[in-house]
Design a protein around this motif. Structure first.
Motif, PDB file in Angstrom:
ATOM      1  N   ASN A   1      19.850 -11.351   5.669  1.00 25.52           N
ATOM      2  CA  ASN A   1      18.709 -11.945   6.367  1.00 25.52           C
ATOM      3  C   ASN A   1      17.506 -11.017   6.363  1.00 25.52           C
ATOM      4  OD1 ASN A   1      20.550 -13.931   6.792  1.00 25.52           O
ATOM      5  ND2 ASN A   1      20.750 -13.621   8.978  1.00 25.52           N
ATOM      6  N   VAL A   2      17.030 -10.697   5.175  1.00 25.61           N
ATOM      7  CA  VAL A   2      15.926  -9.764   4.980  1.00 25.61           C
ATOM      8  C   VAL A   2      14.679 -10.529   4.566  1.00 25.61           C
ATOM      9  CG1 VAL A   2      15.150  -7.692   3.780  1.00 25.61           C
ATOM     10  CG2 VAL A   2      17.596  -8.053   4.176  1.00 25.61           C
ATOM     11  N   LEU A   3      13.558 -10.244   5.227  1.00 22.99           N
ATOM     12  CA  LEU A   3      12.272 -10.814   4.842  1.00 22.99           C
ATOM     13  C   LEU A   3      11.491  -9.751   4.075  1.00 22.99           C
ATOM     14  CD1 LEU A   3      11.284 -12.581   8.208  1.00 22.99           C
ATOM     15  CD2 LEU A   3      12.434 -13.590   6.227  1.00 22.99           C
ATOM     16  N   GLY A   4      11.262  -9.980   2.823  1.00 27.97           N
ATOM     17  CA  GLY A   4      10.515  -9.022   2.014  1.00 27.97           C
ATOM     18  C   GLY A   4       9.035  -9.071   2.338  1.00 27.97           C
ATOM     19  N   ALA A   5       8.447  -7.910   2.629  1.00 30.37           N
ATOM     20  CA  ALA A   5       7.035  -7.839   3.016  1.00 30.37           C
ATOM     21  C   ALA A   5       6.129  -8.000   1.800  1.00 30.37           C
ATOM     22  CB  ALA A   5       6.751  -6.518   3.719  1.00 30.37           C
ATOM     23  N   ILE A   6       5.078  -8.806   1.975  1.00 26.78           N
ATOM     24  CA  ILE A   6       4.087  -9.036   0.916  1.00 26.78           C
ATOM     25  C   ILE A   6       2.711  -8.668   1.455  1.00 26.78           C
ATOM     26  CG2 ILE A   6       2.974 -10.774  -0.548  1.00 26.78           C
ATOM     27  CD1 ILE A   6       5.605 -12.314  -0.513  1.00 26.78           C
ATOM     28  N   VAL A   7       2.021  -7.755   0.778  1.00 33.56           N
ATOM     29  CA  VAL A   7       0.693  -7.301   1.195  1.00 33.56           C
ATOM     30  C   VAL A   7      -0.270  -7.399   0.017  1.00 33.56           C
ATOM     31  CG1 VAL A   7       1.606  -5.788   3.009  1.00 33.56           C
ATOM     32  CG2 VAL A   7       1.302  -4.898   0.677  1.00 33.56           C
ATOM     33  N   GLY A   8      -1.439  -6.753   0.163  1.00 32.03           N
ATOM     34  CA  GLY A   8      -2.435  -6.786  -0.909  1.00 32.03           C
ATOM     35  C   GLY A   8      -3.847  -6.944  -0.412  1.00 32.03           C
ATOM     36  N   GLY A   9      -4.029  -6.916   0.924  1.00 29.74           N
ATOM     37  CA  GLY A   9      -5.374  -6.994   1.472  1.00 29.74           C
ATOM     38  C   GLY A   9      -6.089  -8.278   1.088  1.00 29.74           C
ATOM     39  N   SER A  10      -7.357  -8.150   0.731  1.00 24.40           N
ATOM     40  CA  SER A  10      -8.159  -9.323   0.358  1.00 24.40           C
ATOM     41  C   SER A  10      -8.216  -9.520  -1.149  1.00 24.40           C
ATOM     42  CB  SER A  10      -9.589  -9.177   0.903  1.00 24.40           C
ATOM     43  OG  SER A  10     -10.195  -8.006   0.374  1.00 24.40           O
ATOM     44  N   SER A  11      -7.325  -8.853  -1.865  1.00 26.62           N
ATOM     45  CA  SER A  11      -7.288  -8.968  -3.327  1.00 26.62           C
ATOM     46  C   SER A  11      -6.238  -9.994  -3.735  1.00 26.62           C
ATOM     47  CB  SER A  11      -6.964  -7.606  -3.956  1.00 26.62           C
ATOM     48  OG  SER A  11      -6.663  -7.746  -5.335  1.00 26.62           O
ATOM     49  N   ILE A  12      -6.677 -11.082  -4.328  1.00 29.00           N
ATOM     50  CA  ILE A  12      -5.739 -12.098  -4.804  1.00 29.00           C
ATOM     51  C   ILE A  12      -4.830 -11.512  -5.882  1.00 29.00           C
ATOM     52  CG2 ILE A  12      -5.566 -14.256  -6.088  1.00 29.00           C
ATOM     53  CD1 ILE A  12      -7.965 -15.292  -4.584  1.00 29.00           C
ATOM     54  N   GLU A  13      -5.406 -10.709  -6.759  1.00 28.22           N
ATOM     55  CA  GLU A  13      -4.622 -10.120  -7.849  1.00 28.22           C
ATOM     56  C   GLU A  13      -3.477  -9.270  -7.317  1.00 28.22           C
ATOM     57  OE1 GLU A  13      -5.188  -6.953 -11.555  1.00 28.22           O
ATOM     58  OE2 GLU A  13      -6.942  -7.697 -10.464  1.00 28.22           O
ATOM     59  N   GLN A  14      -3.764  -8.425  -6.311  1.00 25.38           N
ATOM     60  CA  GLN A  14      -2.731  -7.552  -5.775  1.00 25.38           C
ATOM     61  C   GLN A  14      -1.703  -8.320  -4.937  1.00 25.38           C
ATOM     62  OE1 GLN A  14      -2.234  -4.522  -6.766  1.00 25.38           O
ATOM     63  NE2 GLN A  14      -4.091  -4.641  -8.019  1.00 25.38           N
ATOM     64  N   ARG A  15      -2.142  -9.346  -4.246  1.00 23.26           N
ATOM     65  CA  ARG A  15      -1.183 -10.157  -3.473  1.00 23.26           C
ATOM     66  C   ARG A  15      -0.232 -10.898  -4.416  1.00 23.26           C
ATOM     67  NH1 ARG A  15      -1.015 -10.487   1.802  1.00 23.26           N
ATOM     68  NH2 ARG A  15      -2.742  -9.639   3.001  1.00 23.26           N
ATOM     69  N   VAL A  16      -0.768 -11.392  -5.512  1.00 28.25           N
ATOM     70  CA  VAL A  16       0.076 -12.056  -6.508  1.00 28.25           C
ATOM     71  C   VAL A  16       1.065 -11.062  -7.107  1.00 28.25           C
ATOM     72  CG1 VAL A  16       0.064 -13.123  -8.801  1.00 28.25           C
ATOM     73  CG2 VAL A  16      -1.546 -13.897  -7.050  1.00 28.25           C
ATOM     74  N   ARG A  17       0.589  -9.876  -7.414  1.00 29.95           N
ATOM     75  CA  ARG A  17       1.476  -8.853  -7.991  1.00 29.95           C
ATOM     76  C   ARG A  17       2.592  -8.488  -7.018  1.00 29.95           C
ATOM     77  NH1 ARG A  17       1.854  -3.084  -8.616  1.00 29.95           N
ATOM     78  NH2 ARG A  17       0.115  -2.709  -7.176  1.00 29.95           N
TER      79      ARG A  17
END
Length: 416
Positions: A207-223
């Motif tokens: 039951n692990v939720l993987g953290a997703i970040v990247g600020g306001s950059s769509i490219e980094q959030r997608v990566r």
């Protein structure tokens, strides 16, 4: 004393075994064609019934709501109120992780056995991410113990001791105004810490939720989303929202991530507090929302009054159709409940005048009654969202609510 501790430890081990055998179950019940919003069912070990999503995760301090005591929690709608948020960082100044583990984890510590806990490092009241002090060793937070650098090993020690039903991995959250280079660094660190957290998980929970970040950059959030989906996680926790991005740019950031994530796994988000922000999240495919909105309303003496019926408009004596300020003198002799047809404990037993009196004499009972009502009403808001999705009318629901909010803001601006 030793025998008592041994019994508690054995009970904790038994519960751990249950968690390993019974993982979280999540399924989609309704999904509008052409839209991202969906209604799901989240089944956790502790709950007597599955929780429908989109759902509100109630904010707590060390496992308990700020003002609602455990004996009053059942008065709030169930099972909607059975999912609680707890930050492991709240326990930095508490008993040691070993002591909490010996007691039997968070459920045993706060005696809430029919409730489920989701744990994430960030808490928008007490544990705020401090990106300038974060480094490759760990994430920095402003906590009640001062500024603390939390390393993955320390974080996982707390998580293992608390034994929550869901937990999010450590993340390097950054505000919207940082550079692209800093966004890239935050993604690299978060993915590395995800691998470390999973490796350090003593329970071996799924039951692990993987953290997703990247600020306001769509490219980094997608990566970041692409990297996290390659890992063996049960769901996703979207961090870095509510840290400076505008309402206009948020949908693109959310949709860029949710379009990549597998549909059969839940998504939780932090930082979307206001009702219109929640609606943005739902429209983007988010399932779980941990919010401090109720806390701030209650602390300010406000009660939610906006209509839950899509075809209803309700204007208060103040001209506000979202909330009322029960500190105002116009309520000193108002013997009506906060909302006439509300079924919460507060509205069934107390008047606006009484709560106004409690606030003005600084009685804590005022906050207790307000939090009960606000929690009940906000849970009703989420029920209305789910019904709108099931009926294929979410877009209309969303538009009507934003229109009400816009009309109110326009009226406030005209009178100021």
């Amino acid at each position: 004393m030793l025998s008592i501790l041994n019994n508690l430890a054995n009970r904790a081990l038994a519960k751990t075994g249950e968690r390993e055998a019974e993982a979280m179950k999540f399924g989609i019940k309704a999904w509008r064609n052409g839209g991202r919003e969906r209604v799901g069912s989240l089944d956790l070990v502790n709950n007597n019934a599955a929780i429908e999503t989109p759902a509100l995760v109630l904010t707590t301090r060390k496992g308990l709501p700020t003002y609602i005591s455990p004996d009053l929690l059942p008065s709030v709608a169930s099972p909607d109120s059975c999912l609680l948020q707890a930050s492991p960082l709240h326990f930095l100044d508490s008993a040691s992780p070993k002591t909490i583990s010996n007691i039997g984890g968070l459920h045993q510590l706060v005696s809430l056995h029919g409730y489920s806990f989701t744990a994430a490092p960030r808490d928008s009241i007490l544990c705020l991410p401090e990106y300038e002090s974060t480094n490759k060793m760990g994430a920095s937070f402003e906590t009640t113990c001062g500024r603390r650098l939390i390393k993955p090993a320390e974080y996982m020690e707390l998580v293992s001791a608390l034994n929550p039903n869901l937990w999010a991995t450590l993340a390097d959250e950054v505000p919207a105004w940082v550079s692209e280079k800093r966004n890239k660094t935050s993604v690299d660190r978060t993915v590395r810490w995800l691998d470390e957290c999973i490796a350090l998980d003593k329970v071996g929970s799924r039951n692990v939720l993987g953290a997703i970040v990247g600020g306001s950059s769509i490219e980094q959030r997608v990566r970041c989303a692409e990297e996290v989906t390659r890992r063996n996680v049960s769901g996703y926790w979207l961090g870095g929202f509510g840290l400076g991005e505008t309402m206009e740019e948020r949908p693109a950031l959310l949709c860029a991530v949710t379009d990549i994530l597998p549909t059969e796994r839940p998504r939780q988000i932090s930082g979307l507090d206001l009702p219109e922000e929640v609606l943005q999240g739902v429209a983007s495919g988010i399932d779980l929302f941990d919010s401090t909105y109720i806390y701030h309303l209650t602390l300010g003496g406000y009660a939610l009054t906006f209509p839950l019926n899509r075809n209803e408009r309700r204007i208060s004596d103040e001209g506000n159709d979202i909330k009322i300020n029960l500190k105002a003198t116009i309520y000193r002799k108002d013997t009506s409940p906060i909302i006439d047809d509300c079924r919460c404990y507060t509205c069934q037993n107390h008047t606006r005048a009484y709560i106004n009196h409690l606030i003005n004499v600084h009685e804590m009972l005022a906050q207790i009654l307000l939090e009960i009502h606000n929690t009940h009403h906000y849970l009703g808001f989420f029920r209305a969202i789910r019904e709108a999705i099931k009926e294929g009318e979410f877009d209309l629901f969303h538009e009507n609510f934003v229109e009400i909010r816009h009309d109110h803001m326009t009226a406030v601006a005209a009178n100021s």
